[in-house]
Enzyme design. Structure first.
Site, mmCIF file in Angstrom:
data_model
loop_
_atom_site.group_PDB
_atom_site.id
_atom_site.type_symbol
_atom_site.label_atom_id
_atom_site.label_comp_id
_atom_site.label_asym_id
_atom_site.label_seq_id
_atom_site.Cartn_x
_atom_site.Cartn_y
_atom_site.Cartn_z
ATOM 1 C CB THR A 1 -0.895 -0.009 1.262
ATOM 2 O OG1 THR A 1 -1.453 1.279 1.482
ATOM 3 C CG2 THR A 1 -0.097 -0.365 2.523
ATOM 4 C CG ASP A 2 -1.090 4.979 -1.026
ATOM 5 O OD1 ASP A 2 -1.677 4.340 -0.127
ATOM 6 O OD2 ASP A 2 -1.667 5.860 -1.705
ATOM 7 C CD GLU A 3 -3.534 3.262 4.098
ATOM 8 O OE1 GLU A 3 -3.495 3.190 5.337
ATOM 9 O OE2 GLU A 3 -4.548 3.028 3.423
ATOM 10 C CE1 TYR B 1 -3.210 -2.779 5.673
ATOM 11 C CE2 TYR B 1 -3.220 -0.423 5.176
ATOM 12 C CZ TYR B 1 -3.217 -1.745 4.749
ATOM 13 O OH TYR B 1 -3.209 -2.024 3.399
ATOM 14 C CE LYS C 1 0.223 -4.695 2.981
ATOM 15 N NZ LYS C 1 -0.099 -6.048 2.455
HETATM 16 P P1 NAD Z 1 -9.421 -7.690 2.292
HETATM 17 O O1 NAD Z 1 -9.436 -7.401 3.753
HETATM 18 O O2 NAD Z 1 -10.651 -7.461 1.486
HETATM 19 O O3 NAD Z 1 -9.009 -9.235 2.058
HETATM 20 C C1 NAD Z 1 -7.983 -9.849 2.775
HETATM 21 C C2 NAD Z 1 -8.093 -11.351 2.524
HETATM 22 O O4 NAD Z 1 -7.005 -11.994 3.214
HETATM 23 C C3 NAD Z 1 -9.385 -11.984 3.057
HETATM 24 O O5 NAD Z 1 -9.917 -12.875 2.104
HETATM 25 C C4 NAD Z 1 -8.939 -12.726 4.308
HETATM 26 O O6 NAD Z 1 -9.745 -13.868 4.607
HETATM 27 C C5 NAD Z 1 -7.528 -13.112 3.929
HETATM 28 N N1 NAD Z 1 -6.680 -13.347 5.107
HETATM 29 C C6 NAD Z 1 -6.551 -12.548 6.198
HETATM 30 N N2 NAD Z 1 -5.708 -13.111 7.083
HETATM 31 C C7 NAD Z 1 -5.277 -14.274 6.519
HETATM 32 C C8 NAD Z 1 -4.380 -15.301 6.933
HETATM 33 N N3 NAD Z 1 -3.755 -15.238 8.133
HETATM 34 N N4 NAD Z 1 -4.153 -16.327 6.102
HETATM 35 C C9 NAD Z 1 -4.781 -16.409 4.901
HETATM 36 N N5 NAD Z 1 -5.665 -15.486 4.473
HETATM 37 C C10 NAD Z 1 -5.910 -14.433 5.271
HETATM 38 O O7 NAD Z 1 -8.193 -6.898 1.718
HETATM 39 P P2 NAD Z 1 -7.995 -6.158 0.294
HETATM 40 O O8 NAD Z 1 -8.571 -4.815 0.388
HETATM 41 O O9 NAD Z 1 -8.435 -7.096 -0.765
HETATM 42 O O10 NAD Z 1 -6.407 -6.005 0.281
HETATM 43 C C11 NAD Z 1 -5.604 -7.045 -0.267
HETATM 44 C C12 NAD Z 1 -4.143 -6.629 -0.163
HETATM 45 O O11 NAD Z 1 -3.943 -5.409 -0.880
HETATM 46 C C13 NAD Z 1 -3.669 -6.356 1.266
HETATM 47 O O12 NAD Z 1 -2.365 -6.860 1.392
HETATM 48 C C14 NAD Z 1 -3.694 -4.836 1.389
HETATM 49 O O13 NAD Z 1 -2.737 -4.393 2.310
HETATM 50 C C15 NAD Z 1 -3.336 -4.442 -0.038
HETATM 51 N N6 NAD Z 1 -3.851 -3.134 -0.479
HETATM 52 C C16 NAD Z 1 -5.172 -2.836 -0.335
HETATM 53 C C17 NAD Z 1 -5.654 -1.601 -0.795
HETATM 54 C C18 NAD Z 1 -7.116 -1.240 -0.695
HETATM 55 O O14 NAD Z 1 -7.481 -0.100 -1.024
HETATM 56 N N7 NAD Z 1 -8.000 -2.145 -0.293
HETATM 57 C C19 NAD Z 1 -4.776 -0.691 -1.386
HETATM 58 C C20 NAD Z 1 -3.418 -1.039 -1.534
HETATM 59 C C21 NAD Z 1 -2.975 -2.281 -1.079
HETATM 60 P P1 TYD Z 2 -10.750 3.721 4.200
HETATM 61 O O1 TYD Z 2 -11.695 3.300 3.117
HETATM 62 O O2 TYD Z 2 -10.893 3.095 5.548
HETATM 63 O O3 TYD Z 2 -9.262 3.532 3.610
HETATM 64 P P2 TYD Z 2 -7.848 4.046 4.225
HETATM 65 O O4 TYD Z 2 -8.018 4.373 5.647
HETATM 66 O O5 TYD Z 2 -6.996 2.833 4.030
HETATM 67 O O6 TYD Z 2 -7.444 5.200 3.357
HETATM 68 O O7 TYD Z 2 -10.862 5.290 4.387
HETATM 69 C C1 TYD Z 2 -10.713 6.161 3.294
HETATM 70 C C2 TYD Z 2 -10.830 7.571 3.822
HETATM 71 O O8 TYD Z 2 -12.163 7.780 4.281
HETATM 72 C C3 TYD Z 2 -9.937 7.846 5.016
HETATM 73 O O9 TYD Z 2 -9.462 9.200 4.935
HETATM 74 C C4 TYD Z 2 -10.858 7.693 6.228
HETATM 75 C C5 TYD Z 2 -12.204 8.137 5.667
HETATM 76 N N1 TYD Z 2 -13.399 7.456 6.228
HETATM 77 C C6 TYD Z 2 -14.490 8.203 6.647
HETATM 78 O O10 TYD Z 2 -14.494 9.452 6.580
HETATM 79 N N2 TYD Z 2 -15.582 7.531 7.145
HETATM 80 C C7 TYD Z 2 -15.612 6.179 7.243
HETATM 81 O O11 TYD Z 2 -16.621 5.620 7.737
HETATM 82 C C8 TYD Z 2 -14.493 5.433 6.779
HETATM 83 C C9 TYD Z 2 -14.498 3.925 6.870
HETATM 84 C C10 TYD Z 2 -13.402 6.108 6.279
#
Ligand code: NAD
Ligand code: TYD
Length: 344
Positions: A123-125, A148, A152
């Site tokens: 992630t960019d975070e 988080y 990461k």
């Molecule tokens: P998500 O929470 O929707 O899915 C995570 C999945 O991992 C789930 O299916 C869960 O059951 C599985 N999981 C969790 N713990 C586990 C374990 N111990 N063993 C096996 N499986 C396990 O997450 P996402 O949003 O799909 O994110 C996927 C990846 O992408 C993550 O690594 C996250 O850090 C990264 N990422 C997400 C975003 C975003 O905006 N969602 C952006 C950049 C990077």
């Molecule tokens: P989120 O979707 O949780 O992603 P991330 O924290 O990984 O960026 O949140 C996106 C943005 O929205 C973040 O600035 C927090 C804000 N946010 C709200 O304002 N209300 C909400 O209920 C949630 C879940 C997030």
């Protein structure tokens, strides 16, 4: 290629599995997923009986399972993680275990099975929070601020260490906020869409001026696919949507597209340590992989709203299950209160 996709029953993993089977007609995909609260086997139901797809329920921290599955794979694409910042603030233990120990367990198994390609999805975070100007890129210093993003960042470092120390064939991607189908309704976009479909208000944190760079999940999946097949070993690729929005602006777009007014916004206490701005410069991925974000935001958000409208049973089951307890702890049964920031 035989690809092991960890976390393939979650949001981005599910989209990546469908993308891979569609785009690469000879590839075989195995999903390893522990099916935590965020994993949903229903996502993969259309693949039941698919000749090139296998599902294995298991934990990325389980050496035995990981070893067996990696032995039969050419590549690992590692999505499995605890992914929600607010949950990491409430309790970081699962984040440390899965995101850090789970990643190292996979790296160890890859090392014992030489030549297994490893792509780490991050992630960019990990880069912290930007001021009003500038963009993150592959050279940005690490400065994670939430449990988080710290977990990461640790995982990214372990993957890079495996490259430098053991020459494990790895690539890493750091991507901005994703949106699209199958996103668990605790993240901003699906939470707000589904709340509105239920007639509930949308909880906007703080002053609503925090900025995220939203990328459609299909664009992210194409980027990972390119990095896996054409990326240079040991390199990092940053993918962003070129689509910065304040949360307030994003909320207004969702409200407008769904036919609601600003009275549906519920201003709530800010997230502790809330990062102000994330935004990515994808120039390296554009130059070296030929990747560009292709989904225009307004098209992507309309398609996403339409997906949640069409898949009401999918999110209603989630929102009425164990997740309800978590959500009501924050907002109360009526969805109106939020605990105070402990620092105020
Ligand atoms: P998500 O929470 O929707 O899915 C995570 C999945 O991992 C789930 O299916 C869960 O059951 C599985 N999981 C969790 N713990 C586990 C374990 N111990 N063993 C096996 N499986 C396990 O997450 P996402 O949003 O799909 O994110 C996927 C990846 O992408 C993550 O690594 C996250 O850090 C990264 N990422 C997400 C975003 C975003 O905006 N969602 C952006 C950049 C990077
Ligand atoms: P989120 O979707 O949780 O992603 P991330 O924290 O990984 O960026 O949140 C996106 C943005 O929205 C973040 O600035 C927090 C804000 N946010 C709200 O304002 N209300 C909400 O209920 C949630 C879940 C997030």
């Amino acid at each position: 290629m035989r690809i092991l996709v960890t976390g393939g029953a979650g949001f981005i993993g599910t989209n990546f599995v469908f993308h891979t089977l569609r785009a690469h007609p000879r590839d075989e995909v195995t999903v390893l997923d522990a099916l935590t609260y965020a994993g949903n086997l229903e996502n993969l139901k259309p693949l039941e009986g698919h000749p090139r797809f296998t599902f294995a329920k298991g934990d990325v921290c389980d050496r035995g399972v990981v070893e067996t599955l990696i032995r039969g794979s050419d590549a690992v694409v590692h999505f499995a993680a605890e992914s929600h910042v607010d949950r990491s603030i409430a309790d970081a233990s699962a984040f440390v275990r899965t995101n850090i120990l789970g990643t190292q367990t996979l790296l160890d198994a890859c090392r014992r099975n030489a030549n297994v390609r490893f792509h780490h999805v991050s992630t960019d975070e990990v880069f912290g929070s930007l001021g009003p100007k500038g963009l993150f890129n592959e050279s940005s210093p690490y400065d994670p601020r939430s449990p988080y993003s710290a977990s990461k960042a640790a995982a990214d470092h372990l993957v890079r260490a495996a490259w430098h120390t053991h020459r494990l064939p790895v690539t890493i991607s750091n991507t901005s906020n994703n949106y699209g189908p199958f996103c668990f309704p605790e993240k901003l976009i699906p939470l707000f869409i589904t709340n509105l479909l239920e007639g509930k208000k949308v909880p906007l944190y703080g002053d609503g001026m925090n900025i995220r760079d939203w990328i459609h999940v299909e664009d992210h999946c194409r980027g990972i696919d390119l990095a896996l097949r054409h990326g240079t070993l040991g390199e990092t690729y940053c993918f962003g949507g070129r689509n910065e929005r304040t949360n307030a602006e994003l909320t207004e777009i969702i409200l407008f597209e769904m036919g609601f007014g600003k009275e549906m916004i519920l201003p709530v206490t800010d997230r502790p340590g809330h990062d102000r701005r994330y935004a990515i410069d994808s120039a390296k991925a554009e130059r070296t992989l030929g990747w560009h974000p292709e989904v225009p935001f307004i098209v992507g958000i309309r398609k996403t709203i339409a997906w949640y409208v069409a898949n009401r049973p999918w999110w209603e089951r989630i929102k009425s299950g164990a997740y309800r307890e978590y959500y009501e702890k924050q907002y109360g049964a009526g969805g109106v209160t939020r605990p105070q920031d402990p620092r105020t």
